[in-house]
Design a protein around this motif. Structure first.
Motif, PDB file in Angstrom:
ATOM      1  N   GLU A   1       7.705  -3.729  19.081  1.00  0.00           N
ATOM      2  CA  GLU A   1       8.349  -2.443  18.811  1.00  0.00           C
ATOM      3  C   GLU A   1       7.819  -1.359  19.746  1.00  0.00           C
ATOM      4  O   GLU A   1       8.590  -0.524  20.244  1.00  0.00           O
ATOM      5  CB  GLU A   1       8.129  -2.048  17.352  1.00  0.00           C
ATOM      6  N   ALA A   2       6.517  -1.356  19.992  1.00  0.00           N
ATOM      7  CA  ALA A   2       5.938  -0.373  20.908  1.00  0.00           C
ATOM      8  C   ALA A   2       6.538  -0.522  22.304  1.00  0.00           C
ATOM      9  O   ALA A   2       6.881   0.472  22.963  1.00  0.00           O
ATOM     10  CB  ALA A   2       4.421  -0.537  20.963  1.00  0.00           C
ATOM     11  N   HIS A   3       6.675  -1.750  22.745  1.00  0.00           N
ATOM     12  CA  HIS A   3       7.270  -2.017  24.055  1.00  0.00           C
ATOM     13  C   HIS A   3       8.726  -1.550  24.084  1.00  0.00           C
ATOM     14  O   HIS A   3       9.184  -0.951  25.068  1.00  0.00           O
ATOM     15  CB  HIS A   3       7.180  -3.511  24.353  1.00  0.00           C
ATOM     16  N   ARG A   4       9.442  -1.775  23.007  1.00  0.00           N
ATOM     17  CA  ARG A   4      10.866  -1.413  22.932  1.00  0.00           C
ATOM     18  C   ARG A   4      11.087   0.082  23.095  1.00  0.00           C
ATOM     19  O   ARG A   4      12.053   0.518  23.738  1.00  0.00           O
ATOM     20  CB  ARG A   4      11.456  -1.871  21.593  1.00  0.00           C
ATOM     21  N   ILE A   5      10.186   0.907  22.534  1.00  0.00           N
ATOM     22  CA  ILE A   5      10.383   2.360  22.578  1.00  0.00           C
ATOM     23  C   ILE A   5       9.778   3.000  23.826  1.00  0.00           C
ATOM     24  O   ILE A   5       9.803   4.219  23.979  1.00  0.00           O
ATOM     25  CB  ILE A   5       9.816   3.043  21.315  1.00  0.00           C
TER      26      ILE A   5
ATOM     27  N   VAL B   1       6.502   2.584  25.122  1.00  0.00           N
ATOM     28  CA  VAL B   1       5.050   2.767  25.204  1.00  0.00           C
ATOM     29  C   VAL B   1       4.476   1.667  26.094  1.00  0.00           C
ATOM     30  O   VAL B   1       4.876   0.501  25.987  1.00  0.00           O
ATOM     31  CB  VAL B   1       4.406   2.715  23.802  1.00  0.00           C
ATOM     32  N   ALA B   2       3.558   2.043  26.971  1.00  0.00           N
ATOM     33  CA  ALA B   2       2.952   1.067  27.881  1.00  0.00           C
ATOM     34  C   ALA B   2       1.942   0.214  27.118  1.00  0.00           C
ATOM     35  O   ALA B   2       0.835   0.656  26.813  1.00  0.00           O
ATOM     36  CB  ALA B   2       2.273   1.777  29.045  1.00  0.00           C
ATOM     37  N   VAL B   3       2.359  -0.995  26.789  1.00  0.00           N
ATOM     38  CA  VAL B   3       1.513  -1.975  26.108  1.00  0.00           C
ATOM     39  C   VAL B   3       1.701  -3.311  26.824  1.00  0.00           C
ATOM     40  O   VAL B   3       2.688  -3.502  27.542  1.00  0.00           O
ATOM     41  CB  VAL B   3       1.889  -2.123  24.610  1.00  0.00           C
ATOM     42  N   PRO B   4       0.785  -4.253  26.625  1.00  0.00           N
ATOM     43  CA  PRO B   4       0.980  -5.570  27.238  1.00  0.00           C
ATOM     44  C   PRO B   4       2.263  -6.231  26.737  1.00  0.00           C
ATOM     45  O   PRO B   4       2.560  -6.195  25.540  1.00  0.00           O
ATOM     46  CB  PRO B   4      -0.261  -6.354  26.780  1.00  0.00           C
ATOM     47  N   THR B   5       3.008  -6.822  27.651  1.00  0.00           N
ATOM     48  CA  THR B   5       4.209  -7.564  27.266  1.00  0.00           C
ATOM     49  C   THR B   5       3.808  -8.833  26.522  1.00  0.00           C
ATOM     50  O   THR B   5       2.915  -9.561  26.963  1.00  0.00           O
ATOM     51  CB  THR B   5       5.026  -7.940  28.515  1.00  0.00           C
TER      52      THR B   5
ATOM     53  N   GLY C   1      -0.466   3.557  35.391  1.00  0.00           N
ATOM     54  CA  GLY C   1      -0.708   4.544  34.352  1.00  0.00           C
ATOM     55  C   GLY C   1      -1.504   3.938  33.211  1.00  0.00           C
ATOM     56  O   GLY C   1      -1.911   2.770  33.260  1.00  0.00           O
ATOM     57  N   PRO C   2      -1.731   4.712  32.141  1.00  0.00           N
ATOM     58  CA  PRO C   2      -2.519   4.203  31.017  1.00  0.00           C
ATOM     59  C   PRO C   2      -1.737   3.220  30.155  1.00  0.00           C
ATOM     60  O   PRO C   2      -0.532   3.377  29.957  1.00  0.00           O
ATOM     61  CB  PRO C   2      -2.863   5.473  30.228  1.00  0.00           C
ATOM     62  N   PHE C   3      -2.441   2.210  29.655  1.00  0.00           N
ATOM     63  CA  PHE C   3      -1.872   1.233  28.729  1.00  0.00           C
ATOM     64  C   PHE C   3      -2.661   1.265  27.430  1.00  0.00           C
ATOM     65  O   PHE C   3      -3.894   1.346  27.444  1.00  0.00           O
ATOM     66  CB  PHE C   3      -1.949  -0.184  29.310  1.00  0.00           C
ATOM     67  N   LEU C   4      -1.959   1.182  26.320  1.00  0.00           N
ATOM     68  CA  LEU C   4      -2.599   1.041  25.018  1.00  0.00           C
ATOM     69  C   LEU C   4      -2.730  -0.443  24.700  1.00  0.00           C
ATOM     70  O   LEU C   4      -1.759  -1.199  24.828  1.00  0.00           O
ATOM     71  CB  LEU C   4      -1.751   1.713  23.930  1.00  0.00           C
TER      72      LEU C   4
ATOM     73  N   LYS D   1      -0.304  11.886  28.520  1.00  0.00           N
ATOM     74  CA  LYS D   1       0.433  10.629  28.397  1.00  0.00           C
ATOM     75  C   LYS D   1       0.027   9.875  27.132  1.00  0.00           C
ATOM     76  O   LYS D   1       0.879   9.334  26.415  1.00  0.00           O
ATOM     77  CB  LYS D   1       0.193   9.755  29.630  1.00  0.00           C
ATOM     78  N   LEU D   2      -1.267   9.852  26.850  1.00  0.00           N
ATOM     79  CA  LEU D   2      -1.740   9.171  25.651  1.00  0.00           C
ATOM     80  C   LEU D   2      -1.170   9.827  24.395  1.00  0.00           C
ATOM     81  O   LEU D   2      -0.715   9.145  23.469  1.00  0.00           O
ATOM     82  CB  LEU D   2      -3.269   9.183  25.612  1.00  0.00           C
ATOM     83  N   GLY D   3      -1.179  11.162  24.361  1.00  0.00           N
ATOM     84  CA  GLY D   3      -0.606  11.873  23.223  1.00  0.00           C
ATOM     85  C   GLY D   3       0.878  11.592  23.071  1.00  0.00           C
ATOM     86  O   GLY D   3       1.385  11.414  21.955  1.00  0.00           O
ATOM     87  N   TYR D   4       1.576  11.535  24.203  1.00  0.00           N
ATOM     88  CA  TYR D   4       3.007  11.237  24.180  1.00  0.00           C
ATOM     89  C   TYR D   4       3.257   9.843  23.610  1.00  0.00           C
ATOM     90  O   TYR D   4       4.135   9.652  22.758  1.00  0.00           O
ATOM     91  CB  TYR D   4       3.568  11.343  25.597  1.00  0.00           C
ATOM     92  N   TYR D   5       2.477   8.880  24.053  1.00  0.00           N
ATOM     93  CA  TYR D   5       2.635   7.513  23.557  1.00  0.00           C
ATOM     94  C   TYR D   5       2.363   7.425  22.054  1.00  0.00           C
ATOM     95  O   TYR D   5       3.102   6.776  21.309  1.00  0.00           O
ATOM     96  CB  TYR D   5       1.696   6.565  24.298  1.00  0.00           C
ATOM     97  N   VAL D   6       1.292   8.070  21.608  1.00  0.00           N
ATOM     98  CA  VAL D   6       0.959   8.010  20.179  1.00  0.00           C
ATOM     99  C   VAL D   6       2.032   8.726  19.358  1.00  0.00           C
ATOM    100  O   VAL D   6       2.403   8.274  18.269  1.00  0.00           O
ATOM    101  CB  VAL D   6      -0.436   8.603  19.912  1.00  0.00           C
ATOM    102  N   GLY D   7       2.562   9.818  19.890  1.00  0.00           N
ATOM    103  CA  GLY D   7       3.660  10.499  19.216  1.00  0.00           C
ATOM    104  C   GLY D   7       4.880   9.600  19.068  1.00  0.00           C
ATOM    105  O   GLY D   7       5.520   9.563  18.011  1.00  0.00           O
ATOM    106  N   LEU D   8       5.207   8.865  20.130  1.00  0.00           N
ATOM    107  CA  LEU D   8       6.323   7.917  20.055  1.00  0.00           C
ATOM    108  C   LEU D   8       6.065   6.847  18.999  1.00  0.00           C
ATOM    109  O   LEU D   8       6.964   6.490  18.224  1.00  0.00           O
ATOM    110  CB  LEU D   8       6.539   7.243  21.416  1.00  0.00           C
ATOM    111  N   LEU D   9       4.841   6.330  18.978  1.00  0.00           N
ATOM    112  CA  LEU D   9       4.492   5.305  17.993  1.00  0.00           C
ATOM    113  C   LEU D   9       4.646   5.840  16.572  1.00  0.00           C
ATOM    114  O   LEU D   9       5.276   5.213  15.715  1.00  0.00           O
ATOM    115  CB  LEU D   9       3.055   4.826  18.209  1.00  0.00           C
ATOM    116  N   HIS D  10       4.068   7.000  16.323  1.00  0.00           N
ATOM    117  CA  HIS D  10       4.121   7.580  14.979  1.00  0.00           C
ATOM    118  C   HIS D  10       5.554   7.904  14.563  1.00  0.00           C
ATOM    119  O   HIS D  10       5.907   7.793  13.382  1.00  0.00           O
ATOM    120  CB  HIS D  10       3.259   8.834  14.920  1.00  0.00           C
TER     121      HIS D  10
END
Length: 224
Positions: A66-70, A72-76, A144-147, A115-124
């Motif tokens: 789900e994180a990847h779908r929206i 957010v930079a996470v491992p595939t 860039g940064p990856f979670l 960027k980190l704040g943006y990603y966490v906002g998307l997740l939440h």
């Protein structure tokens, strides 16, 4: 330092051994990959142990997908094996933010935490709680940064859970990166606001509430 390892038929380079899982770098059809192996715990009843490992493997797979779908930079995620309770995912070649945040210039610090704040906002916004939001779980790469590491994550839309998620990051900043903590957190909030503006003020209020609760508990411990 990494070492070679062979476990449950998996050969590769040992990356880390955690309380719940082992990470091994492997070759996945010509691609460097990470295999996360949820290890069995001898102190747990075998049926319960199996249930927990399968449940947590499924949960983390769903969170990553789900994180990847929206965006957010996470491992595939490459593969899920419920029989062995393993996840195989993209290997992210990067440096832990923990190791370089204190030496970053202001521009790089702003870019990272925006960027980190943006990603966490998307997740939440879609109901994902990371569960272990620390600078050790952010990798800095050329892309860039990856979670990483959603092993303690969950699906929740409760403000309390969102507040606890971000409060952990704030605590890490204040303890490990105290010289830049104030700026870094302000940049984080800017990015979060961009992704999830409707909740920011309530979130900050909840974080203040969580901090006050923590201070009250500490005072009680001192008194007794």
């Amino acid at each position: 330092m990494s070492h070679g390892i062979t476990t449950t038929g998996i050969s590769g380079e040992l990356i880390s051994i955690g309380a719940e899982a082992i990470l091994v770098k492997i070759n996945w059809y010509g691609l460097p990959a990470i295999k996360k192996i949820r290890v069995s715990k001898a102190y747990r009843h075998p049926v319960l142990d199996r249930h927990l490992r399968v449940k947590r493997t499924i949960s983390e797979a769903k969170l990553l997908t789900e994180a990847h779908r929206i965006g957010v930079a996470v491992p595939t995620l490459y593969d899920v094996d419920l029989k062995e309770c393993t996840l195989t995912m993209e290997y992210i070649d990067g440096i832990k933010a923990r190791d370089i945040v204190n030496s970053m210039d202001r521009r790089d610090l702003k870019d990272l935490f925006n960027k980190l704040g943006y990603y966490v906002g998307l997740l939440h916004k879609v109901g994902i709680i990371h569960g272990d939001l620390t600078t050790s779980n952010v990798l800095i790469t050329e892309r860039g940064p990856f979670l990483i590491d959603f092993g303690l994550g969950a699906f929740s839309n409760y403000l309390e859970d969102r507040g606890v998620d971000v409060h952990l990051l704030l605590r890490v900043l204040e303890s490990t990166h105290y010289k830049v903590a104030k700026e870094a957190f302000e940049y984080f909030v800017e990015g979060y606001r961009e992704a999830f503006p409707s909740i920011v003020e309530d979130l900050l209020s909840k974080i203040r509430d969580i901090r006050m609760r923590g201070r009250y508990i500490i005072r009680k411990r001192v008194q007794y």
